[in-house]
Design a protein around this motif. Structure first.
Motif, mmCIF file in Angstrom:
data_model
loop_
_atom_site.group_PDB
_atom_site.id
_atom_site.type_symbol
_atom_site.label_atom_id
_atom_site.label_comp_id
_atom_site.label_asym_id
_atom_site.label_seq_id
_atom_site.Cartn_x
_atom_site.Cartn_y
_atom_site.Cartn_z
ATOM 1 N N ARG A 23 -8.637 6.046 10.242
ATOM 2 C CA ARG A 23 -7.785 5.236 9.357
ATOM 3 C C ARG A 23 -8.653 4.176 8.688
ATOM 4 O O ARG A 23 -9.673 3.766 9.229
ATOM 5 N N GLU A 25 -8.734 0.328 6.839
ATOM 6 C CA GLU A 25 -8.147 -0.937 6.413
ATOM 7 C C GLU A 25 -8.859 -1.323 5.123
ATOM 8 O O GLU A 25 -10.064 -1.569 5.125
ATOM 9 N N HIS A 54 -4.368 1.547 5.136
ATOM 10 C CA HIS A 54 -3.594 0.327 5.334
ATOM 11 C C HIS A 54 -4.226 -0.782 4.493
ATOM 12 O O HIS A 54 -5.411 -1.068 4.648
ATOM 13 N N GLY A 88 0.231 2.069 4.730
ATOM 14 C CA GLY A 88 0.705 0.889 5.429
ATOM 15 C C GLY A 88 0.131 -0.387 4.847
ATOM 16 O O GLY A 88 -0.700 -0.364 3.938
ATOM 17 N N VAL A 90 -1.287 -4.547 5.950
ATOM 18 C CA VAL A 90 -1.837 -5.416 6.993
ATOM 19 C C VAL A 90 -1.509 -6.843 6.569
ATOM 20 O O VAL A 90 -1.964 -7.309 5.531
ATOM 21 N N ASN A 116 3.589 1.933 7.587
ATOM 22 C CA ASN A 116 3.125 1.260 8.788
ATOM 23 C C ASN A 116 2.908 -0.218 8.477
ATOM 24 O O ASN A 116 2.672 -0.592 7.327
ATOM 25 N N THR A 118 0.777 -3.443 10.124
ATOM 26 C CA THR A 118 -0.093 -4.126 11.086
ATOM 27 C C THR A 118 0.032 -5.628 10.888
ATOM 28 O O THR A 118 -0.229 -6.133 9.792
#
Length: 228
Positions: A23, A25, A54, A88, A90, A116, A118
């Motif tokens: 994944r 970020e 994300h 997603g 963050v 998602n 985070t």
């Protein structure tokens, strides 16, 4: 074990996937702890990789406290991330009292349906980190919490991270450990804390530099340390 790697460019993201990340970020301003990347960067990354992306939602690095103008930016950026195909977001926010900003959190969770979420290392600046985890577990939209255990390095925060893993074991939240982890210390850290997801930035870059490129040999050596 799941490996999340920070990407700051399209090439970073492509390399992270090629070298074995599970994944991404996606951020800009990595030396400031990560800021929201440009819309074009988000679009190009989501179009060029197949692993989940994300995106950091953080309009500035002054603090994790956001005024009404910041909040409009935050909420609009989330909508853009949805439109551009991000998996997603963050995000994290605190109050002046260093508690989870639940007023803003409710606005954010209302926007992240089918994504998602985070909650990032803002939690490490909270005054009561385990109480903060209990608060976050009340929000089913939150899927992950990125943390170093309330200190600069996850190695030094391993006792707290172990407790966080235990607290969230039967919840909607996975603890994502990051900061201060290295190829040399990761095996013992995983064994001690029982984390199932780890987060790497400078630790998989050339010269361990946050602004250098992702290094294939570092990634290869890291992946040998755990069974995925």
């Amino acid at each position: 074990m799941l490996l999340e790697v920070i990407a700051t460019t399209v090439k970073d993201a492509i390399d992270a996937e090629k070298f074995g990340a599970n994944r991404i970020e996606l951020v800009t301003g990595i030396k400031e702890g990560g800021l929201t990347p440009s819309y074009a960067t988000i679009k190009q990354v989501t179009q060029n990789v197949s692993i989940p992306v994300h995106v950091m939602i953080r309009p500035h690095s002054r603090s994790f406290i956001y005024d009404s103008y910041d909040q409009e930016v935050i909420l609009n950026d989330i909508e853009v991330c949805k439109e551009l195909g991000a998996t997603g977001i963050v995000f994290g926010a605190l109050t002046e009292e260093n508690l989870i900003d639940e007023v803003l959190l409710k606005k954010v969770t209302a926007r992240v349906k089918n994504m998602n979420f985070t909650f990032h290392r803002a939690i490490d600046d909270s005054d009561h980190i385990l109480e903060a985890i209990n608060t976050l577990m009340q929000y089913p939209e939150i899927t992950h919490v990125l943390t170093s255990g309330g200190v600069d390095s996850a190695i030094d925060g391993k006792e707290t991270i172990k407790k966080m893993v235990e607290l969230t074991k039967n919840s909607n939240i996975k603890i994502l450990a990051g900061s201060g982890l290295s190829i040399e210390n990761i095996s013992d850290f995983i064994e001690y804390t029982n984390v199932e997801e780890i987060h790497f930035g400078s630790g998989v870059r050339k010269n361990n530099s946050a602004i250098d490129v992702i290094d294939s040999s570092s990634m290869e050596n890291l992946l040998k340390k755990f069974v995925r």
